[in-house]
Design a protein around this motif. Structure first.
Motif, mmCIF file in Angstrom:
data_model
loop_
_atom_site.group_PDB
_atom_site.id
_atom_site.type_symbol
_atom_site.label_atom_id
_atom_site.label_comp_id
_atom_site.label_asym_id
_atom_site.label_seq_id
_atom_site.Cartn_x
_atom_site.Cartn_y
_atom_site.Cartn_z
ATOM 1 N N HIS A 182 1.037 -1.482 0.188
ATOM 2 C CA HIS A 182 -0.051 0.075 -0.156
ATOM 3 C C HIS A 182 0.826 1.216 0.394
ATOM 4 O O HIS A 182 2.422 0.701 0.291
ATOM 5 N N SER A 184 0.804 3.460 2.217
ATOM 6 C CA SER A 184 0.770 4.376 3.177
ATOM 7 C C SER A 184 2.188 4.146 3.586
ATOM 8 O O SER A 184 2.591 4.589 4.962
ATOM 9 N N GLN A 187 3.667 7.256 4.345
ATOM 10 C CA GLN A 187 3.150 8.363 5.708
ATOM 11 C C GLN A 187 4.471 8.858 6.771
ATOM 12 O O GLN A 187 4.342 9.808 7.013
ATOM 13 N N ARG A 208 0.071 -6.692 -4.850
ATOM 14 C CA ARG A 208 -0.298 -8.123 -3.805
ATOM 15 C C ARG A 208 -0.478 -9.211 -4.592
ATOM 16 O O ARG A 208 -1.370 -9.144 -5.843
ATOM 17 N N GLN A 222 -2.895 3.469 -6.189
ATOM 18 C CA GLN A 222 -3.256 4.511 -4.896
ATOM 19 C C GLN A 222 -3.149 5.377 -4.416
ATOM 20 O O GLN A 222 -1.692 6.050 -5.260
ATOM 21 N N GLU A 224 -2.435 8.068 -0.972
ATOM 22 C CA GLU A 224 -2.005 8.156 -0.437
ATOM 23 C C GLU A 224 -2.400 9.300 0.174
ATOM 24 O O GLU A 224 -1.407 10.576 -0.562
ATOM 25 N N PHE A 262 -8.484 -0.452 10.442
ATOM 26 C CA PHE A 262 -7.106 -0.220 10.239
ATOM 27 C C PHE A 262 -5.621 0.209 10.913
ATOM 28 O O PHE A 262 -6.394 0.870 11.797
ATOM 29 N N PHE A 264 -2.976 1.702 11.172
ATOM 30 C CA PHE A 264 -2.653 2.559 11.885
ATOM 31 C C PHE A 264 -3.579 4.117 11.731
ATOM 32 O O PHE A 264 -2.934 5.243 11.581
ATOM 33 N N VAL A 265 -4.808 3.453 11.688
ATOM 34 C CA VAL A 265 -6.084 4.853 12.186
ATOM 35 C C VAL A 265 -6.886 4.431 12.960
ATOM 36 O O VAL A 265 -7.045 3.458 13.638
ATOM 37 N N PRO A 296 -10.479 4.438 2.747
ATOM 38 C CA PRO A 296 -10.840 4.056 3.726
ATOM 39 C C PRO A 296 -9.783 5.229 4.631
ATOM 40 O O PRO A 296 -8.984 5.834 3.682
ATOM 41 N N CYS A 297 -10.455 5.483 5.446
ATOM 42 C CA CYS A 297 -9.740 7.227 5.852
ATOM 43 C C CYS A 297 -9.188 6.564 8.049
ATOM 44 O O CYS A 297 -10.161 5.866 8.082
ATOM 45 N N GLY A 298 -8.636 8.154 7.998
ATOM 46 C CA GLY A 298 -9.465 7.720 9.564
ATOM 47 C C GLY A 298 -8.497 8.693 10.444
ATOM 48 O O GLY A 298 -7.180 9.827 9.729
ATOM 49 N N ALA A 319 -5.477 10.681 7.444
ATOM 50 C CA ALA A 319 -4.458 9.779 6.335
ATOM 51 C C ALA A 319 -6.260 9.235 5.604
ATOM 52 O O ALA A 319 -7.205 8.901 6.609
ATOM 53 N N PHE A 320 -5.643 9.220 4.287
ATOM 54 C CA PHE A 320 -6.683 7.735 3.483
ATOM 55 C C PHE A 320 -5.797 7.477 2.351
ATOM 56 O O PHE A 320 -4.919 7.978 2.232
ATOM 57 N N GLY A 321 -6.730 6.242 2.141
ATOM 58 C CA GLY A 321 -6.229 5.898 1.133
ATOM 59 C C GLY A 321 -7.205 5.237 -0.179
ATOM 60 O O GLY A 321 -7.801 4.313 -0.538
HETATM 61 N N1 DAH Z 1 -3.728 1.689 3.399
HETATM 62 C C1 DAH Z 1 -4.767 0.894 3.196
HETATM 63 C C2 DAH Z 1 -5.076 -0.253 2.370
HETATM 64 O O1 DAH Z 1 -4.446 -0.067 1.641
HETATM 65 C C3 DAH Z 1 -5.822 1.924 2.785
HETATM 66 C C4 DAH Z 1 -6.146 2.835 3.792
HETATM 67 C C5 DAH Z 1 -6.880 2.537 5.053
HETATM 68 C C6 DAH Z 1 -5.081 4.440 4.239
HETATM 69 C C7 DAH Z 1 -6.456 3.896 5.844
HETATM 70 C C8 DAH Z 1 -5.453 5.027 4.902
HETATM 71 C C9 DAH Z 1 -6.404 5.030 5.821
HETATM 72 O O2 DAH Z 1 -4.138 6.398 5.057
HETATM 73 O O3 DAH Z 1 -5.866 6.036 6.697
HETATM 74 O O4 DAH Z 1 -6.112 -1.364 2.277
#
Ligand code: DAH
Length: 354
Positions: A182, A184, A187, A208, A222, A224, A262, A264-265, A296-298, A319-321
């Protein structure tokens, strides 16, 4: 003698006008002004002339010399310009006639749809003051997992999800390399050395080890995003996402958050947008639910911020992806993700070309 000189000059001007090559002009110059040229000839015949004659004829000869030199220079410049213009005209390619270019066997290139959408989104974030960062495809375990608060036994570390590299010379667990799963990973890389407030995005390929089908690929894209500052709240996250998605889709979009996990959030969310196809009434794209799961985010987990060297007593962030391929498919109505990397020129040539 004076008449001779004047004749010489007027002959010269008519001759000069008729010339069309630089070499001919230079020959004419030598013929007149050279050591054994006509002007020198006249001047040397002045030896026996009276002082008066020498003065007046000499002055005229010098004036003629200057004039000849000047006209020669002008002519040479004009000829050079002609040569350049001729070259430009003969090498010109008229790109307004694409058909004739194609007929001659030349095809114009184009951008891949993922690149088109990525560039559009980058522009939107740049206009909102975000930086665009990049990171390595080959990552270490630390940036892909550890720094993102993904514990050793988390399913994301499962060998079936991740492409690991085996380094024959290195058996230590601490130094494992992989293809990033990912974006991420950026980050912690992005936070290092930065002082809040800051905000950045990082688009790119991720990998993947997955079975492929219409909505899964082993290589996909993605984008980020991360924003860190003081007193950042979930409402900031919703506001930013709503504004950015409205810009991307070029119309007002409704969003909703659902809880999502997730590591990380905390809290983590799944952000959905109201289906743009049916307006929320229910259709096949939104599977009759009226909502499409989009990103997805958080709120960034304090452990992640600490890995980035951020003082968590003072700062926090979100953060979000964003799944870029998903967005491309929604935008262009593509029903199978495998088209994107299928390498079929008939598919990619349907998009913007330059
Ligand atoms: N890295 C996650 C994935 O690949 C996606 C993701 C989820 C990124 C939440 C984010 C986050 O920055 O806050 O599935």
């Amino acid at each position: 003698m004076i008449e001779k000189l004047n004749n010489l000059f007027s002959n010269f001007t008519t001759q000069l006008e008729a010339l069309s090559k630089q070499a001919e002009v230079l020959n004419l110059k030598a013929d007149l002004l050279g050591k054994n040229g006509k002007v020198s000839e006249i001047l040397s015949s002045l030896k026996n002339a009276s002082l008066e004659e020498k003065k007046s004829i000499g002055a005229l000869a010098n004036k003629i010399k200057d004039d000849v030199q000047q006209l020669i220079n002008q002519k040479l410049n004009a000829l050079e310009l002609e040569v350049i213009n001729h070259k430009l005209a003969s090498e010109r390619i008229d790109i307004s006639h694409l058909d004739s270019i194609k007929a001659s066997g030349l095809y114009s290139g184009g951008y891949h749809p993922v690149t088109i959408v990525q560039k559009e989104i980058e522009e939107i974030f740049l206009s909102m003051g975000f930086e665009v960062l990049d990171g390595p495809h080959i990552e270490d375990e630390y940036h892909n997992f550890e720094a993102l608060n993904i514990p050793k036994d988390h399913p994301a570390r499962d060998m079936t999800d991740t492409f690991w590299f085996q380094r024959p010379d290195d058996t230590s667990v601490a130094n494992k390399y992989l293809l990033r799963t990912h974006t991420s990973t950026i980050q912690v890389r992005g936070m290092k050395g930065k002082r809040p407030p800051f905000k950045f995005i990082a688009p790119g390929k991720v990998f993947r080890a997955e079975r492929t089908d219409a909505s899964h690929e082993m290589v996909f894209h993605q984008l980020e995003g991360m924003l860190v500052g003081e007193n950042i709240s979930v409402s900031h996250l919703i506001f930013f996402m709503k504004t950015i998605l409205s810009e991307i889709f070029k119309k007002e979009v409704d969003v909703r958050l659902r809880p999502g996990f997730f590591p990380f959030v905390e809290p983590g969310f799944e952000l959905d947008i109201k289906c743009l196809i049916c307006g929320g009434g229910g259709c096949s794209v939104c599977k009759q639910s009226g909502w499409v799961e989009l990103l997805p985010c958080g709120m960034v987990h304090p452990n992640v911020l600490r890995h980035g060297g951020i003082d968590t007593n003072k700062y926090n962030g979100f953060a979000f992806g964003l799944g870029l391929d998903r967005l491309v498919m929604l935008k262009y109505g593509i029903d199978d993700i495998r088209h994107l990397h299928g390498g079929d020129l008939r598919f990619v040539s349907q998009f913007k070309s330059y």
